[in-house]
Write an enzyme that holds these catalytic residues in place. Structure first.
Site, mmCIF file in Angstrom:
data_model
loop_
_atom_site.group_PDB
_atom_site.id
_atom_site.type_symbol
_atom_site.label_atom_id
_atom_site.label_comp_id
_atom_site.label_asym_id
_atom_site.label_seq_id
_atom_site.Cartn_x
_atom_site.Cartn_y
_atom_site.Cartn_z
ATOM 1 N N TYR B 148 0.896 -1.321 -0.113
ATOM 2 C CA TYR B 148 0.129 -0.017 0.084
ATOM 3 C C TYR B 148 1.072 1.276 -0.044
ATOM 4 O O TYR B 148 0.595 1.980 -0.848
ATOM 5 C CB TYR B 148 -1.131 0.056 1.339
ATOM 6 C CG TYR B 148 -2.308 0.799 0.932
ATOM 7 C CD1 TYR B 148 -2.561 1.944 1.720
ATOM 8 C CD2 TYR B 148 -3.038 0.424 -0.203
ATOM 9 C CE1 TYR B 148 -3.543 2.759 1.445
ATOM 10 C CE2 TYR B 148 -4.096 1.280 -0.233
ATOM 11 C CZ TYR B 148 -4.460 2.626 0.391
ATOM 12 O OH TYR B 148 -5.382 3.336 0.009
ATOM 13 N N GLU B 155 2.362 6.381 -7.022
ATOM 14 C CA GLU B 155 1.277 7.255 -7.667
ATOM 15 C C GLU B 155 1.692 8.621 -7.522
ATOM 16 O O GLU B 155 1.462 9.415 -8.409
ATOM 17 C CB GLU B 155 -0.062 6.844 -7.410
ATOM 18 C CG GLU B 155 -0.665 5.355 -7.633
ATOM 19 C CD GLU B 155 -1.812 5.188 -7.021
ATOM 20 O OE1 GLU B 155 -2.757 5.891 -6.631
ATOM 21 O OE2 GLU B 155 -1.823 3.774 -6.705
#
Lengths: 289, 212
Positions: B148, B155
Site C-alpha cells: 500500500y 502514484e
C-alpha cells in the site's frame, strides 16, 4: 395527589444516572430535564434526549408525565445529543459570512486579483446590480432570522455550524470571485437578460418573504405548535396548493434569477445543490404533515 | 499480446468472475515480465501494456456494480473510491500526459497494482471454491502492509512528474475570460489531489480491516 418517582437510565449502558422522587404528576419533560441537570450539570436540557424506550423517539418538552404510558415509577432513558448551539446563532453566522465575503471581492480587496486591480471598480453595470441583489438577499435573511422566524427547536448540534458555514461561505467566495473578476464576461443577451433575471429575482424574494410571514402567523409567539399551512388572499401563498414548502421554491427561483443575471456557472451549481438539499427537507416536512 | 488478449476474453465469460479478474492481472504480470526479459529495460513497457491495462482497469467498474447489487459484501462507497482513484491514474494521468509514461514511478505502481490484484482475486476465487490456502489468506492481509505505501509513493511520484507538462500545456484547464465565468486549473487541482492523498489513503487503511 400521588407523586411519581422517575429514574433516568443511560440508553446505551443502562446505568442508573439519576433518581427523582416526589415528582408532580403534571410535571413536564422540560421540568424533569431541569431536575436532571441539577445532578449532571454538564448535560444542560438542550442536549438531553429522554425517551421511554432506549431506541425510541425523544419525548417532547411539553409532554406531561401523567399522560405518558408509565406507572407511578417511571423509567426514562437518556441519550446525550452532544454540544448544542442555538439556531439563531447558527443562522446569523452562516448569513453574515456571505454578506461580508462577497463585499470583499466586490471592492477588490488586495491579494485577490493582483495589485493593479486592488480597490478598482468593475466597468459592467450588471456587476454592481449583482452586488446589490446578493447583499439584499442576505440582509433579508438576517432580518428574518431576528424578527420573523419562529423556531420549534431551540438548538442544533454544534458541529452543524462548521458544516453550514463552510457551505455558505465557500460558495459565496467562489461565486463572488468570478462575478467581480476583472475578466468577467457580462451576459450574452445583455440588458434584456439582466432585466428578466432581475424580475425573477425580485418576484421570488417577495414570494419567499410572504411565505415566511404566513408561516410565522401560523405559530403564535412562544409556542411550538405546528399547523398545516394553507393559501391566503396573498397570491404568493397560492403556491401552497402545489407544493408543501413554497418558501423553498421561491428560494431556488431567486438563485436561478441570480444565475441568469450573472451568467456564472458557480451560481448555477449553488442553485442546484440548494435545490437538492431543500427537496430533501421538503420531503421530510411533507411526511410530517 | 494478441493471444493473451483472446485468452483473457474467454476468461471474462467465466461464471467465476474473480477468476477472470485474477487471470487478467496474471496476464498483465506475465506481459510485463516477458517485456523486461526481452528488452532488458522498462522503457517502453507502459506503451506495450497500456491497452490491456486500460481495458482491465476500466472493467473494474463492474466491481462497484457487484457491491451495489449485493453479490459482494463491501460498501459501494469504499469500492467506488478505490476504483475511481485507479481510473483517474490510468486515464487522467498516464494516458493523457504521455511524457511521463517512462518514469520509474509508473513501473512502481504498476507492479504494486499487479501483485495486489493477483493476491486479491486469487483470495476471492479460492473463497468461492471454499478452499482457501493459508498462504493466500496470509498474503491478502500482509502484503498490503508493504504494497500500500509503495503504491501510494509510485502514484504520488507519477503525478508529481506530470506537473510541469500540465502547466506547460494547460491540459483539462479552462481559463478566463469565458462566457460561463468559471475557471478550472488542472495543475492546482493535481496539487490538491496530492495533498489529499495522505489523509485519504490513511483513512482507507483504517476502513479495509473492517470490510473483511
Amino acid at each position: 395527589m400521588k407523586h411519581y418517582e422517575v429514574e433516568i437510565l443511560d440508553a446505551k449502558t443502562r446505568d442508573k444516572l439519576c433518581f427523582l422522587d416526589k415528582v408532580e404528576p403534571n410535571a413536564t419533560i422540560a421540568e424533569i430535564k431541569n431536575l436532571f441537570t441539577k445532578s449532571h450539570p454538564q448535560w444542560y436540557p438542550a442536549r438531553q434526549s429522554l425517551r421511554l424506550d432506549p431506541k425510541g423517539k425523544s419525548l417532547k418538552d411539553e409532554d406531561v408525565l401523567q399522560n405518558l404510558p408509565v406507572g407511578t415509577t417511571a423509567t426514562l432513558y437518556f441519550r446525550d445529543l452532544g454540544a448544542q448551539i442555538s439556531w439563531v446563532t447558527v443562522f446569523l453566522t452562516e448569513y453574515a459570512g456571505p454578506l461580508l465575503i462577497y463585499l470583499l471581492f466586490y471592492f477588490r480587496v488586495p491579494f485577490i486579483y493582483g495589485p493593479k486591480y486592488d480597490f478598482t471598480s468593475s466597468k459592467h453595470s450588471v456587476v454592481h446590480l449583482a452586488c446589490i441583489c446578493h447583499s439584499f438577499h442576505y440582509v433579508k435573511r438576517l432580518l428574518e432570522t431576528i424578527f420573523v422566524h419562529r423556531f420549534s427547536h431551540g438548538t442544533m448540534p454544534l458541529r452543524n455550524i462548521f458544516k453550514n458555514c463552510t457551505y455558505y461561505w465557500g460558495f459565496a467566495a467562489w461565486m463572488a470571485y468570478y462575478i467581480n473578476h476583472p475578466l468577467y464576461t457580462p451576459p450574452t443577451y445583455g440588458d434584456e437578460q439582466v432585466k428578466l433575471a432581475l424580475i425573477i429575482f425580485l418576484f421570488c424574494q417577495l414570494g419567499n418573504f410572504s411565505i415566511h410571514i404566513a408561516l410565522r402567523n401560523l405559530r403564535p409567539a412562544g409556542s411550538k405548535t405546528r399547523k398545516i399551512p394553507y393559501p391566503t388572499k396573498n397570491p404568493f401563498t397560492w403556491l401552497f396548493l402545489l407544493v408543501s414548502c413554497p418558501n423553498y421554491t421561491y428560494e431556488v427561483g431567486s438563485w436561478i434569477g441570480f444565475a441568469i443575471m450573472t451568467q456564472c456557472l458557480p451560481v448555477a451549481l449553488f442553485s442546484l445543490v440548494g435545490f437538492i438539499q431543500m427537496t430533501i427537507w421538503a420531503k421530510g416536512s411533507t411526511a410530517a404533515i | 499480446m494478441n493471444n493473451l488478449d483472446t485468452l483473457v476474453f474467454l476468461e471474462f465469460s467465466f461464471e467465476n468472475y474473480p477468476f477472470s479478474f485474477f487471470s487478467r492481472w496474471l496476464v498483465l504480470a506475465i506481459a510485463m515480465v516477458r517485456f523486461y526479459m526481452q528488452k532488458g529495460t522498462y522503457k517502453g513497457l507502459y506503451k506495450t501494456i497500456q491497452k490491456t491495462l486500460k481495458f482491465f482497469q476500466t472493467f473494474a467498474v463492474l466491481e462497484v456494480v457487484h457491491c451495489a447489487v449485493g453479490i459482494v459484501h463491501t460498501s459501494v462507497l469504499v469500492t467506488g473510491v478505490q476504483v475511481s482513484s485507479r481510473i483517474f491514474m490510468v486515464w487522467f494521468i498516464t494516458h493523457s500526459i504521455k511524457q511521463i509514461q517512462n518514469e520509474e514511478s509508473v513501473i512502481l505502481f504498476l507492479v504494486v497494482w499487479t501483485v495486489t490484484e493477483i493476491t486479491r482475486y486469487s483470495f476471492y476465487t479460492f473463497n468461492l471454491l471454499n478452499h482457501l490456502p493459508y498462504f493466500i489468506k496470509w498474503a491478502r492481509y500482509n502484503f498490503f502492509i508493504i504494497l500500500y505505501p509503495v503504491g501510494v509513493a509510485g502514484e504520488l511520484l507519477t503525478i508529481h512528474a506530470a506537473l510541469p507538462y500540465v502547466k506547460k500545456t494547460g491540459i483539462f484547464s479552462l481559463r478566463l475570460p469565458n462566457k460561463y465565468n468559471v475557471s478550472f486549473d488542472y495543475y492546482y487541482f493535481l496539487i490538491i489531489v496530492m495533498a489529499s492523498y495522505i489523509p485519504c489513503k490513511y483513512y482507507y487503511t483504517l476502513i479495509i480491516p473492517r470490510t473483511q
